[in-house]
Design a protein around this motif. Structure first.
Motif, PDB file in Angstrom:
ATOM      1  N   SER A 190       0.828  -1.205   0.000  1.00  0.00           N
ATOM      2  CA  SER A 190       0.000   0.000   0.000  1.00  0.00           C
ATOM      3  C   SER A 190       0.862   1.256   0.000  1.00  0.00           C
ATOM      4  CB  SER A 190      -0.929  -0.006   1.211  1.00  0.00           C
ATOM      5  OG  SER A 190      -1.688   1.186   1.278  1.00  0.00           O
ATOM      6  N   TRP A 191       1.867   1.296   0.886  1.00  0.00           N
ATOM      7  CA  TRP A 191       2.757   2.464   0.952  1.00  0.00           C
ATOM      8  C   TRP A 191       3.501   2.685  -0.360  1.00  0.00           C
ATOM      9  CZ3 TRP A 191       4.420   0.283   6.264  1.00  0.00           C
ATOM     10  CH2 TRP A 191       3.645   0.855   7.287  1.00  0.00           C
ATOM     11  N   THR A 192       3.835   1.598  -1.032  1.00  0.00           N
ATOM     12  CA  THR A 192       4.575   1.718  -2.294  1.00  0.00           C
ATOM     13  C   THR A 192       3.664   2.172  -3.424  1.00  0.00           C
ATOM     14  OG1 THR A 192       6.047  -0.066  -1.586  1.00  0.00           O
ATOM     15  CG2 THR A 192       6.060   0.491  -3.930  1.00  0.00           C
ATOM     16  N   GLN A 193       2.482   1.598  -3.497  1.00  0.00           N
ATOM     17  CA  GLN A 193       1.578   1.893  -4.607  1.00  0.00           C
ATOM     18  C   GLN A 193       0.999   3.292  -4.553  1.00  0.00           C
ATOM     19  OE1 GLN A 193      -0.942  -1.486  -3.983  1.00  0.00           O
ATOM     20  NE2 GLN A 193       0.258  -2.832  -5.311  1.00  0.00           N
ATOM     21  N   ASP A 194       0.791   3.833  -3.332  1.00  0.00           N
ATOM     22  CA  ASP A 194       0.254   5.197  -3.284  1.00  0.00           C
ATOM     23  C   ASP A 194       1.335   6.255  -3.494  1.00  0.00           C
ATOM     24  OD1 ASP A 194       1.530   5.748  -0.809  1.00  0.00           O
ATOM     25  OD2 ASP A 194      -0.244   5.216   0.354  1.00  0.00           O
ATOM     26  N   LYS A 195       2.618   5.827  -3.510  1.00  0.00           N
ATOM     27  CA  LYS A 195       3.793   6.650  -3.840  1.00  0.00           C
ATOM     28  C   LYS A 195       4.069   7.782  -2.846  1.00  0.00           C
ATOM     29  CE  LYS A 195       3.774   5.734  -8.803  1.00  0.00           C
ATOM     30  NZ  LYS A 195       4.899   4.811  -8.707  1.00  0.00           N
ATOM     31  N   LEU A 196       3.264   7.890  -1.799  1.00  0.00           N
ATOM     32  CA  LEU A 196       3.446   8.987  -0.853  1.00  0.00           C
ATOM     33  C   LEU A 196       4.784   8.878  -0.124  1.00  0.00           C
ATOM     34  CD1 LEU A 196       2.290  11.480   0.570  1.00  0.00           C
ATOM     35  CD2 LEU A 196       1.175   9.942   2.198  1.00  0.00           C
ATOM     36  N   GLU A 253       7.504   7.328  -1.003  1.00  0.00           N
ATOM     37  CA  GLU A 253       8.623   7.577  -1.921  1.00  0.00           C
ATOM     38  C   GLU A 253       8.752   9.055  -2.241  1.00  0.00           C
ATOM     39  OE1 GLU A 253       9.965   6.530  -6.504  1.00  0.00           O
ATOM     40  OE2 GLU A 253       8.528   5.209  -5.504  1.00  0.00           O
ATOM     41  N   ARG A 254       7.642   9.737  -2.428  1.00  0.00           N
ATOM     42  CA  ARG A 254       7.681  11.170  -2.734  1.00  0.00           C
ATOM     43  C   ARG A 254       8.315  11.965  -1.588  1.00  0.00           C
ATOM     44  NH1 ARG A 254       3.924  13.215  -6.542  1.00  0.00           N
ATOM     45  NH2 ARG A 254       3.859  11.760  -8.307  1.00  0.00           N
ATOM     46  N   LEU A 255       8.028  11.549  -0.350  1.00  0.00           N
ATOM     47  CA  LEU A 255       8.528  12.288   0.805  1.00  0.00           C
ATOM     48  C   LEU A 255       9.911  11.813   1.252  1.00  0.00           C
ATOM     49  CD1 LEU A 255       5.319  12.683   2.978  1.00  0.00           C
ATOM     50  CD2 LEU A 255       6.483  14.443   1.662  1.00  0.00           C
ATOM     51  N   TRP A 256      10.143  10.508   1.259  1.00  0.00           N
ATOM     52  CA  TRP A 256      11.386   9.948   1.801  1.00  0.00           C
ATOM     53  C   TRP A 256      12.402   9.613   0.727  1.00  0.00           C
ATOM     54  CZ3 TRP A 256      11.933   7.254   6.987  1.00  0.00           C
ATOM     55  CH2 TRP A 256      11.090   7.829   7.938  1.00  0.00           C
ATOM     56  N   GLY A 257      12.003   9.649  -0.535  1.00  0.00           N
ATOM     57  CA  GLY A 257      12.936   9.304  -1.602  1.00  0.00           C
ATOM     58  C   GLY A 257      13.106   7.797  -1.719  1.00  0.00           C
ATOM     59  N   GLU A 258      14.277   7.377  -2.171  1.00  0.00           N
ATOM     60  CA  GLU A 258      14.522   5.957  -2.442  1.00  0.00           C
ATOM     61  C   GLU A 258      14.840   5.158  -1.179  1.00  0.00           C
ATOM     62  OE1 GLU A 258      17.369   5.258  -5.532  1.00  0.00           O
ATOM     63  OE2 GLU A 258      16.748   7.031  -6.655  1.00  0.00           O
ATOM     64  N   HIS A 259      15.046   5.854  -0.052  1.00  0.00           N
ATOM     65  CA  HIS A 259      15.498   5.181   1.169  1.00  0.00           C
ATOM     66  C   HIS A 259      14.424   5.248   2.249  1.00  0.00           C
ATOM     67  CE1 HIS A 259      19.646   4.950  -0.353  1.00  0.00           C
ATOM     68  NE2 HIS A 259      19.350   6.107  -0.913  1.00  0.00           N
ATOM     69  N   ILE A 260      13.829   4.103   2.556  1.00  0.00           N
ATOM     70  CA  ILE A 260      12.779   4.069   3.570  1.00  0.00           C
ATOM     71  C   ILE A 260      13.419   3.676   4.898  1.00  0.00           C
ATOM     72  CG2 ILE A 260      10.473   3.201   4.101  1.00  0.00           C
ATOM     73  CD1 ILE A 260      10.237   2.388   1.156  1.00  0.00           C
ATOM     74  N   GLY A 267      15.304  -7.071   3.431  1.00  0.00           N
ATOM     75  CA  GLY A 267      14.363  -5.972   3.651  1.00  0.00           C
ATOM     76  C   GLY A 267      14.789  -4.776   2.829  1.00  0.00           C
ATOM     77  N   CYS A 268      14.926  -4.969   1.527  1.00  0.00           N
ATOM     78  CA  CYS A 268      15.572  -3.983   0.641  1.00  0.00           C
ATOM     79  C   CYS A 268      14.697  -2.796   0.300  1.00  0.00           C
ATOM     80  CB  CYS A 268      16.030  -4.664  -0.638  1.00  0.00           C
ATOM     81  SG  CYS A 268      14.669  -5.339  -1.644  1.00  0.00           S
ATOM     82  N   GLY A 269      13.395  -2.841   0.629  1.00  0.00           N
ATOM     83  CA  GLY A 269      12.521  -1.734   0.261  1.00  0.00           C
ATOM     84  C   GLY A 269      12.457  -1.577  -1.246  1.00  0.00           C
ATOM     85  N   GLY A 291      18.618  -8.097  -3.438  1.00  0.00           N
ATOM     86  CA  GLY A 291      17.712  -7.506  -2.454  1.00  0.00           C
ATOM     87  C   GLY A 291      16.445  -8.333  -2.332  1.00  0.00           C
ATOM     88  N   ILE A 292      16.026  -8.576  -1.098  1.00  0.00           N
ATOM     89  CA  ILE A 292      14.776  -9.323  -0.900  1.00  0.00           C
ATOM     90  C   ILE A 292      13.834  -8.525   0.003  1.00  0.00           C
ATOM     91  CG2 ILE A 292      15.962 -11.526  -1.220  1.00  0.00           C
ATOM     92  CD1 ILE A 292      14.551 -11.043   2.188  1.00  0.00           C
ATOM     93  N   THR A 293      12.558  -8.625  -0.302  1.00  0.00           N
ATOM     94  CA  THR A 293      11.507  -8.006   0.509  1.00  0.00           C
ATOM     95  C   THR A 293      10.262  -8.860   0.377  1.00  0.00           C
ATOM     96  OG1 THR A 293      10.005  -6.110   0.707  1.00  0.00           O
ATOM     97  CG2 THR A 293      10.987  -6.465  -1.434  1.00  0.00           C
ATOM     98  N   ILE A 294       9.409  -8.784   1.363  1.00  0.00           N
ATOM     99  CA  ILE A 294       8.174  -9.570   1.341  1.00  0.00           C
ATOM    100  C   ILE A 294       7.080  -8.891   0.528  1.00  0.00           C
ATOM    101  CG2 ILE A 294       7.013  -8.602   3.384  1.00  0.00           C
ATOM    102  CD1 ILE A 294       6.572 -11.597   4.230  1.00  0.00           C
ATOM    103  N   SER A 295       7.338  -7.678   0.070  1.00  0.00           N
ATOM    104  CA  SER A 295       6.347  -6.884  -0.653  1.00  0.00           C
ATOM    105  C   SER A 295       6.546  -6.974  -2.168  1.00  0.00           C
ATOM    106  CB  SER A 295       6.432  -5.411  -0.214  1.00  0.00           C
ATOM    107  OG  SER A 295       5.784  -4.571  -1.136  1.00  0.00           O
ATOM    108  N   PRO A 296       5.618  -7.584  -2.897  1.00  0.00           N
ATOM    109  CA  PRO A 296       5.719  -7.622  -4.358  1.00  0.00           C
ATOM    110  C   PRO A 296       5.775  -6.230  -4.993  1.00  0.00           C
ATOM    111  CG  PRO A 296       4.082  -9.206  -3.619  1.00  0.00           C
ATOM    112  CD  PRO A 296       4.457  -8.371  -2.413  1.00  0.00           C
ATOM    113  N   ALA A 297       5.025  -5.294  -4.433  1.00  0.00           N
ATOM    114  CA  ALA A 297       5.016  -3.934  -4.986  1.00  0.00           C
ATOM    115  C   ALA A 297       6.389  -3.280  -4.846  1.00  0.00           C
ATOM    116  CB  ALA A 297       3.953  -3.087  -4.290  1.00  0.00           C
ATOM    117  N   GLN A 298       7.074  -3.546  -3.740  1.00  0.00           N
ATOM    118  CA  GLN A 298       8.407  -2.981  -3.567  1.00  0.00           C
ATOM    119  C   GLN A 298       9.386  -3.572  -4.574  1.00  0.00           C
ATOM    120  OE1 GLN A 298       9.449  -3.492   0.649  1.00  0.00           O
ATOM    121  NE2 GLN A 298       9.000  -1.327   0.980  1.00  0.00           N
TER     122      GLN A 298
END
Length: 311
Positions: A42-48, A50-57, A100-102, A120-127
């Motif tokens: 959800s956090w990735t798909q709404d892009k909010l 990324e827009r605020l924090w950039g590439e590094h979560i 947890g590569c984000g 890089g591995i993450t549990i989020s397909p969107a990430q």
């Protein structure tokens, strides 16, 4: 007190109460690894984010007596942890796992600046999808959907293992450590950073602190926090560890990130407004948790643990 002022205060109190109620209804409790995946999707798909924090979560590193931008601090953090952990001693071409590569911000620095071959591995397909979109073809990174508690790699497959702010989402800290150390070759380097609580057995939380910890767990899909000492003991006692574990608390260097993350919305208002009214509501919804995190880290209820050890 004038009628206007009384009415104004009453209105503010009503709005604040409604906000707290809505905030409680929309908790993101940890139920399983699936709830972590859903939250990050959800956090990735709404892009909010990324827009605020950039590439590094993740939080940034603020050197003493030096003014540094919020996003620059995040890049600085990667370099500081690489240097502190000894990961920079690995030769170019070394295989490094980012757990947890984000959306791949740290992975790309490890590959482009240090010359590592990064998975890089993450549990989020969107990430994973977004990480691939952001990564140039020539960058030696690849990304996979994978559970950190069940890594699909052979023993000793990596020269280095990197993980930043992923462990707080793991419901089994022993298995989290075991999987990373299992995939690390003998003599390889582990570099890890995470959100920890203070030692709650030695220093039990007050009633207020219990309430705050509950909110921090339920708002950002965390099953539990443990202390720096407890997690370092897990690393020390793991059969795949050299037993030489060094750890530290980087609260002093990372704490400015919390208020900076709020200021970022003020500095870059179009980053939010361009996504529409819902993005504005979502961004405001995160502010109480950010303020609680800031309070908890400043008061020492929470600690930013960093760890290094050899395989």
């Amino acid at each position: 007190m004038s009628l206007f002022l009384t009415s104004f205060i009453f209105l503010v109190l009503i709005l604040f109460f409604l906000y707290l109620v809505l905030w409680r209804i929309n908790t993101r409790k940890y139920i399983s690894s699936g709830t972590v995946a859903s939250a990050y999707d959800s956090w990735t798909q709404d892009k909010l984010l990324e827009r605020l924090w950039g590439e590094h979560i993740h939080l940034g590193f603020y050197p003493p007596n030096k003014n540094i931008d919020f996003r620059e601090a995040k890049v600085q953090f990667v370099h500081e942890l690489v240097s502190w952990s000894g990961l920079d001693k690995l030769p170019r071409g070394s295989r490094v796992l980012d757990v947890g590569c984000g959306i791949g911000g740290s992975s790309r620095i490890l590959a482009n600046y240090y010359g590592f071959n990064v998975t890089g591995i993450t549990i989020s397909p969107a990430q994973v999808q977004r990480a691939k979109e952001l990564t140039p073809h020539e960058c030696s990174c690849n990304f996979k959907v994978m559970d950190a508690l069940n890594l699909k790699f052979e023993d000793g497959a990596f020269d280095g293992v990197w993980s930043v702010e992923a462990g707080a989402h793991m419901n089994n800290k022993n298995k989290f450590a075991d999987q990373m150390l299992r995939t690390l070759r003998p003599g390889g380097y582990l570099a890890l950073a995470d959100w920890n609580s203070r030692d709650l057995k030695k220093y039990p939380p007050t009633t207020l602190e219990k309430i705050i910890l509950k909110q921090l767990l339920e708002q950002w899909v965390h099953p539990q926090f443990i202390s720096i000492k407890d997690f370092s003991n897990i690393l020390i006692n793991n059969k795949n560890s050299s037993g030489q574990v060094i750890f530290d608390n980087w609260n002093y260097y990372t704490n400015p990130s919390w208020f900076d993350s709020i200021y970022e919305g003020i500095r870059r208002p179009n980053a939010i407004l361009s996504l529409g009214p819902r993005a504005l509501v979502k961004s405001v919804r995160e502010i109480p948790t950010i303020l609680l995190m800031d309070w908890a880290f400043k008061k020492g209820l929470m600690e930013f643990g960093v760890y290094k050890c050899r395989g």
